[in-house]
Write a protein that holds these residues in place. Structure first.
Motif, short mmCIF file in Angstrom:
data_model
loop_
_atom_site.label_atom_id
_atom_site.label_comp_id
_atom_site.label_asym_id
_atom_site.label_seq_id
_atom_site.Cartn_x
_atom_site.Cartn_y
_atom_site.Cartn_z
N ALA A 78 11.44 9.46 17.03
CA ALA A 78 10.78 9.40 15.58
C ALA A 78 8.77 9.17 15.34
CB ALA A 78 10.87 7.53 14.99
N SER A 79 8.51 9.68 14.87
CA SER A 79 6.73 10.12 14.78
C SER A 79 6.38 9.20 13.45
CB SER A 79 6.31 11.24 14.48
OG SER A 79 6.71 11.68 16.00
N LEU A 80 5.19 9.10 13.74
CA LEU A 80 4.64 8.54 12.65
C LEU A 80 3.66 8.63 11.75
CD1 LEU A 80 4.40 6.20 9.54
CD2 LEU A 80 2.99 4.79 10.81
N GLN A 81 2.90 10.43 11.11
CA GLN A 81 1.70 10.66 10.90
C GLN A 81 1.35 10.14 10.47
OE1 GLN A 81 1.05 13.97 12.84
NE2 GLN A 81 -1.27 13.76 11.58
N MET A 82 -0.50 10.19 11.13
CA MET A 82 -1.05 9.08 10.01
C MET A 82 -2.28 9.89 9.44
SD MET A 82 -0.82 5.14 11.36
CE MET A 82 -1.55 5.55 13.14
N ASN A 83 -2.60 10.22 8.15
CA ASN A 83 -4.16 11.26 7.50
C ASN A 83 -4.68 9.97 7.30
OD1 ASN A 83 -2.77 13.19 9.54
ND2 ASN A 83 -1.39 13.47 7.66
N SER A 84 -5.65 10.45 7.12
CA SER A 84 -6.57 10.06 5.86
C SER A 84 -7.40 8.58 5.95
CB SER A 84 -6.32 10.09 4.43
OG SER A 84 -6.39 11.67 4.34
N LEU A 85 -6.79 7.95 7.50
CA LEU A 85 -7.18 7.09 8.34
C LEU A 85 -8.29 6.02 7.45
CD1 LEU A 85 -5.81 7.72 11.95
CD2 LEU A 85 -4.63 5.62 9.94
N LYS A 86 -7.92 4.96 6.77
CA LYS A 86 -8.82 3.67 6.83
C LYS A 86 -8.88 2.59 7.25
CE LYS A 86 -7.37 4.83 1.78
NZ LYS A 86 -6.40 4.44 0.88
N PRO A 87 -10.37 2.29 7.91
CA PRO A 87 -10.47 1.02 8.48
C PRO A 87 -9.49 -0.13 8.24
CG PRO A 87 -13.06 1.66 7.92
CD PRO A 87 -11.79 2.42 7.04
N GLU A 88 -9.21 -0.30 7.67
CA GLU A 88 -7.66 -0.98 7.17
C GLU A 88 -6.11 -1.31 7.34
OE1 GLU A 88 -10.23 0.29 4.87
OE2 GLU A 88 -9.23 0.54 2.63
N ASP A 89 -6.72 -0.26 7.96
CA ASP A 89 -5.32 0.47 8.85
C ASP A 89 -5.43 0.51 10.20
OD1 ASP A 89 -4.97 3.85 7.33
OD2 ASP A 89 -4.21 2.43 6.63
N SER A 90 -6.61 -0.47 10.61
CA SER A 90 -6.63 -1.39 11.93
C SER A 90 -5.43 -2.10 12.16
CB SER A 90 -7.68 -1.60 12.05
OG SER A 90 -8.62 0.38 12.34
N ALA A 91 -4.32 -2.40 13.14
CA ALA A 91 -3.40 -3.13 13.21
C ALA A 91 -2.93 -3.24 15.07
CB ALA A 91 -2.64 -3.62 12.02
N ILE A 92 -2.43 -3.83 14.93
CA ILE A 92 -1.18 -3.52 15.88
C ILE A 92 0.63 -2.82 15.33
CG2 ILE A 92 0.77 -4.08 17.78
CD1 ILE A 92 -1.85 -6.37 18.40
N TYR A 93 0.72 -1.56 15.87
CA TYR A 93 1.48 -0.76 15.07
C TYR A 93 3.25 -1.04 16.10
CZ TYR A 93 -0.86 1.41 11.59
OH TYR A 93 -1.69 1.21 9.90
#
Length: 123
Positions: A78-93
């Motif tokens: 499974a994949s998670l394509q992450m676009n238009s990233l923001k600094p608040e997306d910073s985390a452990i996934y």
């Protein structure tokens, strides 16, 4: 079920990253898999989920329209394509798997968790 996530790293704001999760073990088409994330000092947060059979997806409001979850049945990933990233997306996934067909955003309802992968978005 064993899960192994990969693809984390560093991106600039507005950029993109793709996370992948390799799934091994016994899976069923009606089960769910998804992603959670946790930033330092923050609570664990639901990100996205997909039915293992594919098709049905569910996103948190914070990532809707920017992230896309998908599944590759032939490769059991499974994949998670992450676009238009923001600094608040910073985390452990974390890649997660739920042995139920019922959608939930509560982490304790997801039975299997893979080791996390770090995503850092610089401004």
């Amino acid at each position: 079920v064993q899960l192994q996530a990969s693809g984390g790293g560093l991106a600039q704001a507005g950029g993109s990253l793709t996370l992948s999760c390799a799934v091994s073990g016994r899976t069923f088409s009606e089960h769910l898999m998804g992603w959670f994330r946790q930033a330092p000092g923050e609570e664990r947060e639901f990100v996205a989920a997909i039915r293992w059979s594919g098709g049905s997806t569910f996103y948190s409001d914070s990532v809707k329209g920017r992230f896309t979850i998908s599944r590759d049945a032939t490769r059991n990933t499974a994949s998670l394509q992450m676009n238009s990233l923001k600094p608040e997306d910073s985390a452990i996934y974390y890649c997660v798997y739920r042995t139920s067909r019922v959608w939930t955003t509560r982490g304790y309802h997801w039975q299997y968790w893979g080791p996390g992968t770090q995503v850092t978005v610089s401004s």
